[in-house]
Scaffold this active site. Structure first.
Site, PDB file in Angstrom:
ATOM      1  CE  LYS A  62      -7.011   6.002  -4.521  1.00 14.81           C
ATOM      2  NZ  LYS A  62      -6.051   5.355  -5.434  1.00 14.81           N
ATOM      3  CE1 TYR A 211       0.873  -3.008   0.057  1.00 13.91           C
ATOM      4  CE2 TYR A 211      -0.197  -1.751  -1.670  1.00 13.91           C
ATOM      5  CZ  TYR A 211      -0.114  -2.141  -0.350  1.00 13.91           C
ATOM      6  OH  TYR A 211      -1.034  -1.668   0.560  1.00 13.91           O
TER       7      TYR A 211
END
Length: 425
Positions: A62, A211
Site C-alpha cells: 500500500k 471479517y
C-alpha cells in the site's frame, strides 16, 4: 486462483489465496477481476506498465502504491498509503484510499443501527481506542478523527500499551481492532481479554476490521457483555464499492453493500445441527449438504478418523471427560471454516466453550424430536444415563444455543428441505 493477466481490474498483493474481492467486484460489475500476486521486485513494473484500468492494493504494497502514483487524493497524502489505483484517460495513475471511506460507511451504519444515533450526534469528543498501528489502523484513525473522536492508538510497543488500557482509558466509548488477531484460521482468539473489555465501563461499541470469521473473538466477548459489536465485512464490501465507482466512473446505490453482505453470509456461514443423540442430525445433515451443494462434516465421524476409534468406544475406554476434550479440538477445526454443513454429537453442548466455536461462523439449528422416538443403540451415554436424564441435563442448552429450533418432520429429507426453506439455501 484467478490470475488472468489481461483482466482490467484486480487485486495486487503478495499472497491472495483467501481473498473475497473477486466475488465482491463481480457483484459490483467491475469485472473481469483478477488476483495479481507479485513479489516486491515486480510491483513497480506491474503498476507502471500493466494493462489494468483499476486495481486494489493490499499488504505489503500500500505504501509503494502511493509512491508510484502520479496523483494522490488528500486521503493518500495524509496517510501515505493507497489501497486503490486508477489509470486515468491520459494514462496517469491516481491513488486513493477507499479503506477510509469504507470504514466511515461502516461506522455511520453501526451508529445508526446499533447505537440509535447518527455518528455526527454520537461521536464528537468521545474517546476511541484503536488496537494496532499498521496500515489498516491508519485508515481507521483517519475516519474516526473525521468523525470528531479523540483517537488513542494501543499497540504492543507504542506509547499506549495493552497493559495501560484499563487504567488510563476506562472512559473510552468505542474500541476498534485493526490487528489480524482472531483472523481465520487462528480463531476465535481476541486481542483483548474479557476482563479488559469489562473494565472499560463506558464502552458502547466494539468494531473489528477482521471479517473472517463472521464473529471474531473480540466480538464474541462483546456479545457476552451485551456490548454492540460488528466485524469487518461491511468495511470490506463498502471500500470495494467506492473503489468500483472509481474504476467504472459510476455510482452504486447504497443498498448494494448490504445485498452483497447478505449474499456472502448466505454462502459462507456454516449450518450447524445440534440436538439429542439419535434425533437425526447426521442423516438430515447429509441430505441438506446435497441440497445446498455444500461439504458435509459429521463431527463424530471426523473424531473417528482423527483418533482411530469411534466416540462410543473411546468413551468406554477412556471416560467421557477425555472424549469431550478431544471433541472440542475436532469442533474447533471445522467450525472455523466456511460454507459447511456440520452435524454435532449430542453432547457438544456439555462444554460451554464449544458454543463460541460453533457460533463464530455458523447458524445453529436444533433438531427437536420427541424423546420417545430417540434410539439409544450404539450410544453408551444414552444407555448408561437414560434418554430422559440426558434431556434434563442438556435440553436447556440446546435451546439457548440454537438460532432456530426445527421440530423434526418425520424424515431426514423433510428436515433437510425445511432447513433449506428456513435459511433460504
Amino acid at each position: 486462483m484467478d490470475t488472468h493477466e489481461e483482466a482490467p481490474f484486480g487485486l495486487l498483493g503478495r499472497t491472495l489465496g483467501h481473498s473475497w474481492s473477486v466475488r465482491i467486484h463481480n457483484a459490483l460489475g467491475s469485472q473481469p477481476y483478477a488476483l495479481f500476486e507479485r513479489e516486491p521486485n515486480q510491483v513497480e513494473e506491474f503498476v507502471r506498465t500493466g494493462s489494468w484500468r483499476g486495481i486494489n492494493v493490499t499488504i505489503p504494497y500500500k505504501r509503494q502504491a502511493a509512491q508510484l502514483a502520479d496523483e494522490r487524493t488528500e486521503r493518500v497524502q495524509r496517510l501515505g498509503v493507497s489501497n486503490t489505483l486508477v489509470r486515468m484517460n491520459d494514462g496517469r495513475i491516481l491513488a486513493d484510499n477507499t479503506d477510509v471511506l469504507g470504514f466511515s460507511w461502516m461506522l455511520e451504519r453501526f451508529c445508526r443501527r446499533s447505537l440509535g444515533q447518527p455518528a455526527a450526534e454520537l461521536l464528537p469528543g468521545e474517546k476511541a481506542l484503536v488496537l494496532g498501528s499498521g496500515g489498516a489502523s491508519q485508515a481507521v484513525q483517519a475516519a474516526l478523527a473525521d468523525a470528531g473522536m479523540r483517537v488513542v492508538v494501543v499497540s504492543r510497543s507504542g506509547p499506549q500499551t495493552y497493559e495501560d488500557l484499563t487504567q488510563r482509558h476506562a472512559d473510552a466509548t468505542l474500541v476498534v481492532n485493526t490487528t489480524p488477531v482472531g483472523m481465520f484460521p487462528n480463531c476465535p482468539k481476541s486481542v483483548l481479554s474479557r476482563q479488559q473489555l469489562e473494565a472499560l465501563g463506558q464502552l458502547r461499541g466494539v468494531l473489528d476490521v477482521v471479517y473472517n470469521p463472521e464473529r471474531t473473538g473480540l466480538c464474541l466477548l462483546a456479545e457476552q457483555l451485551g456490548i454492540a459489536c460488528e466485524s469487518g465485512l461491511a468495511m470490506l464490501v463498502s471500500q470495494a464499492k467506492f473503489a468500483s465507482e472509481l474504476f467504472l466512473d459510476t455510482t452504486h446505490p447504497n443498498d448494494v453493500v448490504e445485498r452483497i453482505e447478505d449474499d456472502i453470509r448466505a454462502q459462507t456461514r456454516n449450518v450447524i445441527l445440534i440436538g439429542m443423540p439419535g434425533c437425526g442430525k447426521s442423516s438430515a445433515g447429509r441430505r441438506l449438504a446435497h441440497l445446498a451443494h455444500r461439504p458435509f462434516v459429521d463431527l463424530d465421524d471426523s473424531f473417528s478418523v482423527d483418533h482411530g476409534t469411534e466416540p462410543g468406544a473411546y468413551i468406554r475406554a477412556n471416560g467421557e471427560d477425555a472424549f469431550r476434550r478431544l471433541e472440542t479440538q475436532t469442533a474447533a477445526t471445522y467450525a472455523a471454516q466456511s460454507g459447511l454443513v456440520i452435524a454435532c454429537g449430542g453432547g457438544i453442548v456439555t462444554r460451554e466453550e464449544n458454543y463460541e466455536l460453533l457460533h463464530q461462523n455458523g447458524t445453529i439449528i436444533m433438531l427437536d424430536r420427541p424423546l420417545a422416538e430417540l434410539s439409544s443403540d450404539g450410544r453408551p451415554l444414552s444407555q448408561s444415563k437414560g434418554v430422559e436424564r440426558l434431556a434434563r441435563e442438556r435440553m436447556h442448552r440446546y435451546r439457548s444455543w440454537a438460532d432456530h429450533v426445527l421440530p423434526c418432520t418425520g424424515s431426514a429429507q423433510g428436515d433437510a428441505e425445511a432447513i433449506c426453506g428456513m435459511l433460504g439455501l
